[in-house]
Design a protein around this motif. Sequence first.
Motif, PDB file in Angstrom:
ATOM      1  N   LYS A  65       0.825  -1.205   0.000  1.00 35.55           N
ATOM      2  CA  LYS A  65       0.000   0.000   0.000  1.00 35.55           C
ATOM      3  C   LYS A  65       0.863   1.260   0.000  1.00 35.55           C
ATOM      4  O   LYS A  65       1.797   1.391   0.793  1.00 35.55           O
ATOM      5  N   LYS A  66       0.542   2.186  -0.898  1.00 37.40           N
ATOM      6  CA  LYS A  66       1.190   3.491  -0.894  1.00 37.40           C
ATOM      7  C   LYS A  66       0.353   4.418  -0.026  1.00 37.40           C
ATOM      8  O   LYS A  66      -0.724   4.870  -0.435  1.00 37.40           O
ATOM      9  N   LEU A  67       0.839   4.676   1.158  1.00 39.24           N
ATOM     10  CA  LEU A  67       0.060   5.454   2.115  1.00 39.24           C
ATOM     11  C   LEU A  67       0.001   6.925   1.715  1.00 39.24           C
ATOM     12  O   LEU A  67       0.998   7.525   1.317  1.00 39.24           O
ATOM     13  N   THR A  68      -1.191   7.497   1.832  1.00 41.68           N
ATOM     14  CA  THR A  68      -1.358   8.925   1.594  1.00 41.68           C
ATOM     15  C   THR A  68      -0.757   9.694   2.767  1.00 41.68           C
ATOM     16  O   THR A  68      -0.515   9.129   3.843  1.00 41.68           O
ATOM     17  N   PRO A  69      -0.500  10.990   2.608  1.00 41.51           N
ATOM     18  CA  PRO A  69      -0.009  11.787   3.747  1.00 41.51           C
ATOM     19  C   PRO A  69      -0.927  11.703   4.967  1.00 41.51           C
ATOM     20  O   PRO A  69      -0.451  11.670   6.104  1.00 41.51           O
ATOM     21  N   VAL A  70      -2.224  11.650   4.719  1.00 42.68           N
ATOM     22  CA  VAL A  70      -3.173  11.545   5.837  1.00 42.68           C
ATOM     23  C   VAL A  70      -3.025  10.202   6.548  1.00 42.68           C
ATOM     24  O   VAL A  70      -2.992  10.139   7.782  1.00 42.68           O
ATOM     25  N   ALA A  71      -2.943   9.122   5.774  1.00 45.91           N
ATOM     26  CA  ALA A  71      -2.795   7.785   6.361  1.00 45.91           C
ATOM     27  C   ALA A  71      -1.499   7.684   7.161  1.00 45.91           C
ATOM     28  O   ALA A  71      -1.476   7.127   8.263  1.00 45.91           O
ATOM     29  N   GLN A  72      -0.403   8.232   6.624  1.00 46.26           N
ATOM     30  CA  GLN A  72       0.870   8.190   7.343  1.00 46.26           C
ATOM     31  C   GLN A  72       0.812   9.019   8.618  1.00 46.26           C
ATOM     32  O   GLN A  72       1.339   8.615   9.660  1.00 46.26           O
ATOM     33  N   ALA A  73       0.151  10.163   8.536  1.00 38.93           N
ATOM     34  CA  ALA A  73       0.004  11.003   9.729  1.00 38.93           C
ATOM     35  C   ALA A  73      -0.786  10.281  10.815  1.00 38.93           C
ATOM     36  O   ALA A  73      -0.481  10.401  12.010  1.00 38.93           O
TER      37      ALA A  73
END
Length: 309
Positions: A276-284
């Motif tokens: 999965k390529k995490l979005t900035p929101v998901a990583q945050a």
Amino acid sequence: MDYTLHQLIIFSEIANSKSITRTAEKLHLTQPAVSIQLKNFQDQFSIPLTEIVGRQLYVTDFGNEIAEAAKKILDEVEAINYKTHAFKGKLSGRIRISVASTGKYVMPYFLSEFMNLHGGVDLIMDVTNKTKVIRSLEKNEVDFALISVLPKKLKVNSVELMRNELFLVGGKQLSHDQLAEKEQLLTKFPLLYREEGSATRNAMANFIHKNGFQVRKKIELTSNEAVKQAVIAGLGLSIMPLIGIKNELKAKDLQIIPIDSLPISTMWQVTWLKSKKLTPVAQAFLDHLELEKQKITQNHFSWIESYNF
């Protein structure tokens, strides 16, 4: 044409649910309000968008094309909103999480502070059984899944949140003499199971099989709440996650039956595909979990320790 975003939202949901009633419930509107907006939207087209056959609403082929176009418009509007927040230096985007049904007692506490801090983030949380959670994860339909047992066939990463413990429970009708029998209770009273695909059901079935208990009668119910109410009513016993019965234990509507080999203990874990390529929101959100999970667990779930027999 003079249709509004509000009408596009309503029609998009009608096309998805095929129901005025469910659309009204999801959008927190009255059924007459939904019907009026559908009529106003339909009046702008010379070709029918929907039709009623019997008492069932169907979307026409033309209606499906309009619904698809409406979704694209709404996605663009949403993107504009996110870009506006990003331009202002605010975290923006969407998190999609699929949660095993008992996880509804857990996940909101790990989300609330993050969502309050980031007003530009939207949340979609689907609560269902483990089989459907894993399917959503496998199809990459969600950013994260909350489960207590990791899937064997998927390559995933995970963050452990807190323990998930399952106890044998009965209603307040059980007498002191009956409770003294312990193991014999499992052969004398019906056992209440969750539906196929539930992690709680699998854990319960494995426990019964491993210990060689002869179950007198099985009753299957399709939600944790239904099992809980059935146990309270005296319909039988069940092995249930402690996290979902706090209030009932406090009110003494349910009681834990101490028995060898219980509780069954697993870990609630936020899981995502390794690819999965995490979005900035998901990583945050993951960063937030790593920093705050111990504090959240201590503040909201320390009561669990009092049930360690």
